[in-house]
Scaffold this motif. Sequence first.
Motif, PDB file in Angstrom:
ATOM      1  N   ASN A 134       0.843  -1.363  -0.039  1.00 21.50           N
ATOM      2  CA  ASN A 134       0.007  -0.016  -0.026  1.00 21.50           C
ATOM      3  C   ASN A 134       1.003   1.319   0.128  1.00 21.50           C
ATOM      4  O   ASN A 134       1.945   1.218  -0.159  1.00 21.50           O
ATOM      5  CB  ASN A 134      -0.927  -0.173   1.037  1.00 21.50           C
ATOM      6  CG  ASN A 134      -0.459   0.314   2.585  1.00 21.50           C
ATOM      7  OD1 ASN A 134       0.763   0.907   2.742  1.00 21.50           O
ATOM      8  ND2 ASN A 134      -1.167  -0.254   3.387  1.00 21.50           N
TER       9      ASN A 134
ATOM     10  N   PHE B 118       1.460   3.366   2.281  1.00 21.08           N
ATOM     11  CA  PHE B 118       2.089   3.541   3.406  1.00 21.08           C
ATOM     12  C   PHE B 118       3.432   2.541   3.558  1.00 21.08           C
ATOM     13  O   PHE B 118       4.036   2.561   4.771  1.00 21.08           O
ATOM     14  CB  PHE B 118       1.303   3.379   4.760  1.00 21.08           C
ATOM     15  CG  PHE B 118       0.377   4.663   4.763  1.00 21.08           C
ATOM     16  CD1 PHE B 118       0.734   5.932   4.854  1.00 21.08           C
ATOM     17  CD2 PHE B 118      -0.844   4.367   4.420  1.00 21.08           C
ATOM     18  CE1 PHE B 118      -0.063   7.031   4.813  1.00 21.08           C
ATOM     19  CE2 PHE B 118      -1.843   5.407   4.493  1.00 21.08           C
ATOM     20  CZ  PHE B 118      -1.564   6.617   4.537  1.00 21.08           C
TER      21      PHE B 118
ATOM     22  N   GLN C  58      -0.952  -6.959   5.276  1.00 25.98           N
ATOM     23  CA  GLN C  58      -0.558  -5.645   5.376  1.00 25.98           C
ATOM     24  C   GLN C  58       0.448  -5.331   6.635  1.00 25.98           C
ATOM     25  O   GLN C  58       0.077  -4.486   7.437  1.00 25.98           O
ATOM     26  CB  GLN C  58      -1.679  -4.711   5.347  1.00 25.98           C
ATOM     27  CG  GLN C  58      -2.257  -4.720   3.764  1.00 25.98           C
ATOM     28  CD  GLN C  58      -1.532  -4.003   2.661  1.00 25.98           C
ATOM     29  OE1 GLN C  58      -1.436  -2.872   2.569  1.00 25.98           O
ATOM     30  NE2 GLN C  58      -0.843  -4.946   2.114  1.00 25.98           N
TER      31      GLN C  58
ATOM     32  N   ILE D 258      -3.946  -0.817  14.834  1.00 31.14           N
ATOM     33  CA  ILE D 258      -3.464   0.280  15.301  1.00 31.14           C
ATOM     34  C   ILE D 258      -2.139   0.138  16.311  1.00 31.14           C
ATOM     35  O   ILE D 258      -1.747   0.857  16.946  1.00 31.14           O
ATOM     36  CB  ILE D 258      -4.123   1.142  16.029  1.00 31.14           C
ATOM     37  CG1 ILE D 258      -5.058   0.422  17.193  1.00 31.14           C
ATOM     38  CG2 ILE D 258      -5.454   1.798  15.207  1.00 31.14           C
ATOM     39  CD1 ILE D 258      -6.111   1.401  18.127  1.00 31.14           C
TER      40      ILE D 258
ATOM     41  N   SER E  92      -8.632   5.545  18.114  1.00 35.29           N
ATOM     42  CA  SER E  92      -7.542   5.943  17.243  1.00 35.29           C
ATOM     43  C   SER E  92      -7.827   5.169  15.743  1.00 35.29           C
ATOM     44  O   SER E  92      -8.786   4.309  15.608  1.00 35.29           O
ATOM     45  CB  SER E  92      -6.395   5.522  17.534  1.00 35.29           C
ATOM     46  OG  SER E  92      -5.888   6.179  18.748  1.00 35.29           O
TER      47      SER E  92
ATOM     48  N   ASP F  34      -5.763   4.397  11.682  1.00 34.15           N
ATOM     49  CA  ASP F  34      -4.928   4.156  10.890  1.00 34.15           C
ATOM     50  C   ASP F  34      -4.710   5.224   9.800  1.00 34.15           C
ATOM     51  O   ASP F  34      -5.485   6.391   9.720  1.00 34.15           O
ATOM     52  CB  ASP F  34      -4.833   2.679  10.107  1.00 34.15           C
ATOM     53  CG  ASP F  34      -5.717   2.608   9.010  1.00 34.15           C
ATOM     54  OD1 ASP F  34      -6.689   3.489   8.845  1.00 34.15           O
ATOM     55  OD2 ASP F  34      -5.805   1.507   8.511  1.00 34.15           O
ATOM     56  N   GLY F  35      -3.679   5.068   8.777  1.00 36.65           N
ATOM     57  CA  GLY F  35      -3.654   6.244   7.889  1.00 36.65           C
ATOM     58  C   GLY F  35      -4.686   6.277   7.038  1.00 36.65           C
ATOM     59  O   GLY F  35      -4.565   7.369   6.036  1.00 36.65           O
ATOM     60  N   PHE F  36      -5.426   5.429   6.629  1.00 33.87           N
ATOM     61  CA  PHE F  36      -6.551   5.499   5.914  1.00 33.87           C
ATOM     62  C   PHE F  36      -7.894   5.945   6.532  1.00 33.87           C
ATOM     63  O   PHE F  36      -9.040   5.925   6.109  1.00 33.87           O
ATOM     64  CB  PHE F  36      -6.856   4.078   5.055  1.00 33.87           C
ATOM     65  CG  PHE F  36      -5.715   3.660   4.310  1.00 33.87           C
ATOM     66  CD1 PHE F  36      -5.607   4.365   3.240  1.00 33.87           C
ATOM     67  CD2 PHE F  36      -4.972   2.786   4.577  1.00 33.87           C
ATOM     68  CE1 PHE F  36      -4.322   4.009   2.226  1.00 33.87           C
ATOM     69  CE2 PHE F  36      -4.123   2.335   3.748  1.00 33.87           C
ATOM     70  CZ  PHE F  36      -3.755   3.027   2.557  1.00 33.87           C
ATOM     71  N   ASP F  37      -7.738   6.411   7.982  1.00 33.95           N
ATOM     72  CA  ASP F  37      -8.832   6.979   8.784  1.00 33.95           C
ATOM     73  C   ASP F  37      -9.799   5.611   9.084  1.00 33.95           C
ATOM     74  O   ASP F  37     -11.007   5.859   9.264  1.00 33.95           O
ATOM     75  CB  ASP F  37      -9.495   7.872   8.294  1.00 33.95           C
ATOM     76  CG  ASP F  37     -10.171   8.894   9.278  1.00 33.95           C
ATOM     77  OD1 ASP F  37      -9.473   8.791  10.378  1.00 33.95           O
ATOM     78  OD2 ASP F  37     -11.169   9.379   9.067  1.00 33.95           O
ATOM     79  N   THR F  38      -9.278   4.453   8.952  1.00 35.48           N
ATOM     80  CA  THR F  38     -10.028   3.492   9.558  1.00 35.48           C
ATOM     81  C   THR F  38     -10.071   3.207  11.218  1.00 35.48           C
ATOM     82  O   THR F  38      -8.900   3.275  11.814  1.00 35.48           O
ATOM     83  CB  THR F  38      -9.435   1.950   8.997  1.00 35.48           C
ATOM     84  OG1 THR F  38      -9.424   2.089   7.578  1.00 35.48           O
ATOM     85  CG2 THR F  38     -10.464   0.859   9.564  1.00 35.48           C
ATOM     86  N   LYS F  39     -10.847   3.259  11.749  1.00 37.28           N
ATOM     87  CA  LYS F  39     -10.908   3.485  13.330  1.00 37.28           C
ATOM     88  C   LYS F  39     -10.819   1.997  13.776  1.00 37.28           C
ATOM     89  O   LYS F  39     -11.424   1.056  13.132  1.00 37.28           O
ATOM     90  CB  LYS F  39     -12.120   4.029  13.651  1.00 37.28           C
ATOM     91  CG  LYS F  39     -12.347   5.467  13.186  1.00 37.28           C
ATOM     92  CD  LYS F  39     -13.181   6.273  14.246  1.00 37.28           C
ATOM     93  CE  LYS F  39     -13.173   7.911  13.630  1.00 37.28           C
ATOM     94  NZ  LYS F  39     -11.889   8.500  13.995  1.00 37.28           N
TER      95      LYS F  39
END
Length: 159
Positions: free
Chosen positions: A25, A27, A34, A117, A132, A134-139
């Motif tokens: 990905n 990131f 991943q 996270i 919180s 991740d970088g894709f705004d998945t909570k």
Amino acid sequence: MTKDFKQYSIDLGQRESQNNYKIENVFHFLGRWQLGSPRIYDLGYSINGYFPRDLPIKKVITKEQFLCNPTLQNELFIKHISGLKTHAVNYHSDKINTQFGKYYLTLSGIVSGMHLIGPGGMDKFLRTGVDSADGFDTKASEYITKFAGYDLYSNIEIG
């Protein structure tokens, strides 16, 4: 459908990469589940020579070798989830199978949140309730909910 470890590996792989072993990905997280270079290092391998400061290089493999080796990814995923399970049980056994705000916490949900996270991020979530992402705004709460109720101790193989 049995919600065992084998099904968990399929479902989490689907969410992470559409079960594609050869994906990277934006990131630089790698493979079907991943994993990042720091976590792969923790699991025994140095991707392209990656190692944390003041720690030794481990068995060096290239990113391409990792991406083209489903057997290695499967082995590391089992080891990865085993480590996360141990952390969850050691630090959060009092929260497993309990209500936490609007979320029902299961071992697999907590482990999945840690996968997303990190253990520290999940520890903070369970201490403070701060959700919180991740970088894709998945909570974390999405993974806690989506991956709740799997038996991570049965059928320890990859689907």
